[in-house]
Enzyme design. Structure first.
Site, mmCIF file in Angstrom:
data_model
loop_
_atom_site.group_PDB
_atom_site.id
_atom_site.type_symbol
_atom_site.label_atom_id
_atom_site.label_comp_id
_atom_site.label_asym_id
_atom_site.label_seq_id
_atom_site.Cartn_x
_atom_site.Cartn_y
_atom_site.Cartn_z
ATOM 1 N N ASP A 35 -43.761 14.993 62.739
ATOM 2 C CA ASP A 35 -44.838 14.737 61.769
ATOM 3 C C ASP A 35 -44.320 14.671 60.330
ATOM 4 O O ASP A 35 -45.041 14.206 59.448
ATOM 5 C CB ASP A 35 -45.898 15.836 61.845
ATOM 6 C CG ASP A 35 -46.585 15.880 63.194
ATOM 7 O OD1 ASP A 35 -46.822 14.803 63.762
ATOM 8 O OD2 ASP A 35 -46.870 16.990 63.686
ATOM 9 N N ASP A 88 -52.419 14.988 63.774
ATOM 10 C CA ASP A 88 -51.596 15.014 64.974
ATOM 11 C C ASP A 88 -52.370 15.848 65.999
ATOM 12 O O ASP A 88 -53.285 16.587 65.634
ATOM 13 C CB ASP A 88 -50.247 15.657 64.647
ATOM 14 C CG ASP A 88 -49.404 15.867 65.885
ATOM 15 O OD1 ASP A 88 -49.252 14.902 66.649
ATOM 16 O OD2 ASP A 88 -48.928 16.994 66.095
ATOM 17 N N CYS A 114 -46.856 23.596 22.193
ATOM 18 C CA CYS A 114 -45.608 24.358 22.319
ATOM 19 C C CYS A 114 -44.916 24.012 23.629
ATOM 20 O O CYS A 114 -43.686 23.897 23.690
ATOM 21 C CB CYS A 114 -45.884 25.860 22.273
ATOM 22 S SG CYS A 114 -46.492 26.460 20.682
ATOM 23 N N CYS A 137 -49.809 27.367 21.755
ATOM 24 C CA CYS A 137 -50.747 26.293 22.074
ATOM 25 C C CYS A 137 -50.086 25.341 23.057
ATOM 26 O O CYS A 137 -48.890 25.453 23.347
ATOM 27 C CB CYS A 137 -51.216 25.535 20.825
ATOM 28 S SG CYS A 137 -49.964 24.461 20.097
ATOM 29 N N ASP A 145 -47.752 19.481 62.273
ATOM 30 C CA ASP A 145 -46.985 20.727 62.332
ATOM 31 C C ASP A 145 -45.567 20.550 62.841
ATOM 32 O O ASP A 145 -44.751 21.463 62.738
ATOM 33 C CB ASP A 145 -47.703 21.741 63.237
ATOM 34 C CG ASP A 145 -47.486 21.437 64.712
ATOM 35 O OD1 ASP A 145 -47.620 20.253 65.089
ATOM 36 O OD2 ASP A 145 -47.170 22.370 65.469
#
Length: 749
Positions: free
Chosen positions: A648, A439, A16, A13, A644
């Site tokens: 950035d 960007d 746990c 469960c 990218d």
């Protein structure tokens, strides 16, 4: 600090997982542990100078669970399910006589055979002998203490570790019914024999059987929930055909080494990352990028592990193998994300931690009210049964599964579509964003120039002049590695009538930052900036008017001179990504405001913003300027940053959720909470839709689980549910949450 993901076995469960977390975090050197019951995994951050994976495994075993190996047989999950089903069937077979006996007792059928003046039938004798206490204990005791031993063991370890789990409630409830039955038979045997008082062995055995049923159904549903990760695992080939001494030899993938040559035939999956050295083919990369169309490969092309060769035979040189491949990174990414916890789940865990003690208190109060207040100490039966019903029905599994079940399905669905979401927190934040910041270069645009204009400096073109001059320009740049040179060669098709007779250039000289000179068909060619042409004796006429117009459109210009005379100009711009306009329009429909923050010049930024209908555009920003602008935007609402490049990375880490393009730099990908494996912006609205759908499912699950537990405990405490019905209802609540989460696997994202 090191991070590892462990596959945990033995959890029954969600509490746990809390017990394992608490145990691991008590170890010296463990900074943080996050355990997911839904994905059966633990993500542990630790100091490898103080503790290692072996010590972590021993601690998990001390807590009553175990760590499963990385490599399991393909049918391991099915074997576990079959074993669970076998135990469930055995438990049901042994429980059935206790239930039939209880039906006979209710109808007094068990005493007809010993009632004077009545001629019993065979069915009366059947119930009489079935009611024999020796037979009843013979079938109920193995269910309670052999089949149910797992519950006692789990309850013992959970109490020992100070984190009581659902198994404590099962043990308390079933044991109370069993030992009360012992009391009835031992001290009220006459009443038992004549069915004046009942032994509740049916309740004790049925509780365990129905809990086993619930966990089997839960395991079936979880098996489907985690199907996405298993599907990814199935993509890994086990062997590779390696060329040794001129012959193909099959070796295990784990034994592949850098630099070895692997041969791949049609229909085979690639075992490692590398570069083609011979042959050509079309490769299905959908497992990595979500791109449905095969990608053409030739000598020099990069290929990745777990992709599928379509039709050609080729050979490639291994560059990365095993855990260093791109596929292994994706798999680790998904597993780490599924082991992580969203903030909403952390809140649920804190509630669940107090749940068991609270339920035990409510059950005790239920018994006291019924025994002392309602029944005035007349009998133990009804107060005890009501208390047992409260214990059994109060399982917090539905509450605990509400978040991780939906999260696991959502993360897996995203991974199959080329959308990698790093954590539950990133998923939750992505669902809340109200604005998205982009960007420009490499994100909205491809970061590669394309030739857009080719015009005469003298005004109108003479007949054949445009094609003739373009031939000279292409010849000068043929074989060039400069981005503008590549763009001239690629874009010349529009301006050339015939590309088959491009002449050969001689005496080519490239000047960085200036341009190129060459001799083509005995003519001196100069191609580059206005200053470069002037330095080479070919001054450019005054072009300030139209050059300013091009710059306003975000275009850059170079000039072509032939035999010392400037003849033509070529304009370029950074190509906007395919489908960018469609993707941004979808984001606007989702209610997001769009912003552009770039280090590029004002003209280039405004041109892209205008074409893509982005109202807020800020140009010439340094990385620190981007951060400041992003912080101000965050004050207005939840913000996502899409980028990218290296510059950035700080903004990606600062935003509420950073979204990195998969083709970007490693540092940008590392900083992003979400990674788009394709450089396709249409994945952005899909990612937002997926996050919102996932969080909607989580809210539905939490609402259902909270309402269920509140109503169920009230109904059980007032005596309207038997322990058997409580066990069945408890199982149904968990399964309903899992089935609702599984609906995320269907429909468009």
């Amino acid at each position: 600090m090191a991070t590892t993901t462990l596959r945990i076995g033995g959890m029954t469960c969600t509490l746990c997982s809390a017990a394992i977390e608490a145990g691991l975090e008590r170890l010296d050197g463990v900074d943080k542990a996050s355990v997911s019951f839904a994905s059966e995994s633990a993500q542990v951050e630790y100091d490898d100078n103080l503790v290692n994976e072996e010590r972590l495994g021993k601690e998990v075993e001390r807590l009553g669970f175990w760590v499963e190996g990385d490599e399991e047989p393909p049918d391991a999950e099915q074997v576990r399910l079959h074993r669970q089903l076998a135990v469930l069937i055995l438990s049901a077979v042994l429980t059935a006589p206790t239930l039939v006996c209880m039906v006979g007792c209710f109808n007094k059928a068990c005493v007809v055979a010993i009632t004077p003046g009545i001629h019993p039938s065979w069915i009366d004798y059947f119930f009489y002998y079935l009611h024999d206490w020796r037979l009843q204990f013979a079938v109920a005791t193995p269910v309670q203490f052999i089949i149910g031993a797992r519950f006692y063991k789990s309850a013992f370890f959970s109490l020992k570790n100070g984190v009581p789990t659902m198994d404590v409630l099962v043990v308390f409830g079933s044991s109370a019914a069993y030992f009360y039955s012992v009391y009835i038979v031992a001290f009220r045997f006459h009443s038992y024999t004549y069915c004046d008082e009942y032994a509740y062995l049916d309740a004790s055995a049925t509780i365990i059987t129905l809990v086993l049923l619930g966990r089997y159904l839960e395991a079936l549903a979880k098996n489907r929930v985690t199907a996405s990760v298993r599907a990814l695992l199935a993509l890994r080939p086990k062997t590779a055909r390696v060329l040794r001494n001129g012959e193909g030899v099959f070796v295990p993938v784990d034994e592949l080494m850098h630099g070895e040559i692997v041969e791949v035939h049609p229909g085979e999956q690639l075992p490692a990352d590398g570069v083609l050295v011979w042959g050509a083919s079309s490769v299905d990369e959908s497992a990595l990028t979500g791109e449905s169309l095969p990608v053409e490969k030739a000598a020099g092309s990069a290929v990745c592990a777990a992709t599928l060769n379509q039709y050609g035979t080729f050979r490639y040189r291994v560059e990365q193998a095993g855990k260093d491949t791109k596929f292994a990174g994706i798999l680790q990414f998904v597993e780490n994300a599924q082991a992580s916890k969203a903030p909403v789940q952390q809140m649920v865990d804190r509630v669940s931690a107090w749940f068991v003690p609270t339920v035990i208190a409510v059950a005790t109060a239920t018994f006291a009210v019924w025994y002392f207040g309602i029944d005035h100490m007349a009998a133990l039966d009804q107060p005890l049964l009501n208390a047992i019903a409260v214990l059994v029905i109060s399982c917090p599994c539905a509450l605990g599964l509400a978040t991780p079940a939906a999260m696991v399905v959502g993360l897996g669905r995203g991974a199959r579509k080329g959308i990698l979401i790093r954590s539950g927190e990133a998923m939750e934040n992505l669902a809340q964003i109200t604005q998205m910041v982009f960007d420009k270069t490499g994100t909205l645009t491809e970061g590669k120039p394309e030739l857009t204009d080719f015009f005469s400096l003298a005004g109108a073109w003479k007949e054949g002049e445009q094609s003739a001059l373009m031939r000279l320009a292409v010849a000068s740049e043929k074989g060039s590695e400069h981005p503008l040179g590549i763009a001239i060669v690629a874009g010349a098709t529009v301006f050339l009538e015939d590309r088959s007779d491009i002449p050969q250039a001689e005496n080519c000289t490239a000047v960085p930052g200036g341009g190129v000179t060459a001799t083509v068909e005995s003519k001196h060619i100069c191609l580059g900036t206005a200053r470069f042409l002037e330095q080479n004796g070919a001054p450019v006429p005054d072009t300030s008017g139209w050059e300013a117009r091009f710059k306003a459109d975000g275009k850059s210009v170079v000039f072509l001179a032939v035999e010392g005379r400037a003849r033509a100009a070529l304009a370029f711009r950074d190509r906007i990504r395919k489908h960018a306009g469609f993707a941004l329009e979808e984001l606007r429909k989702q209610g997001l405001s769009l912003h552009l923050l770039t280090g590029d010049g004002e003209g280039a930024a405004r041109a892209v913003a205008s074409e893509l209908r982005i109202d807020d555009c800020r140009a010439r920003l340094l990385p620190e300027d981007k951060l400041e602008a992003l912080r101000r935007l965050k004050a207005d609402g939840w913000t996502a940053m899409v980028g990218d490049g290296i510059n950035d990375a700080p903004a990606l880490a600062t935003a509420d959720v950073g979204i990195a393009m998969g083709g970007g730099t490693d540092i940008a990908v590392e900083a992003g909470g979400v990674v788009l494996m394709q450089n396709d912006l249409t994945a952005l609205p899909a990612a937002v839709r997926l996050a919102r759908k996932t969080m909607r499912k989580i809210r539905q699950n939490l609402l259902w689980a909270l309402l269920y537990n509140t109503v169920a405990i009230s109904v059980a405490a007032t005596g309207h549910l038997s322990p058997e019905a409580s066990a069945l209802a408890m199982a149904c609540s968990s399964v309903s949450v899992l089935l609702n989460s599984l609906s995320l696997r269907h429909g468009e994202i």
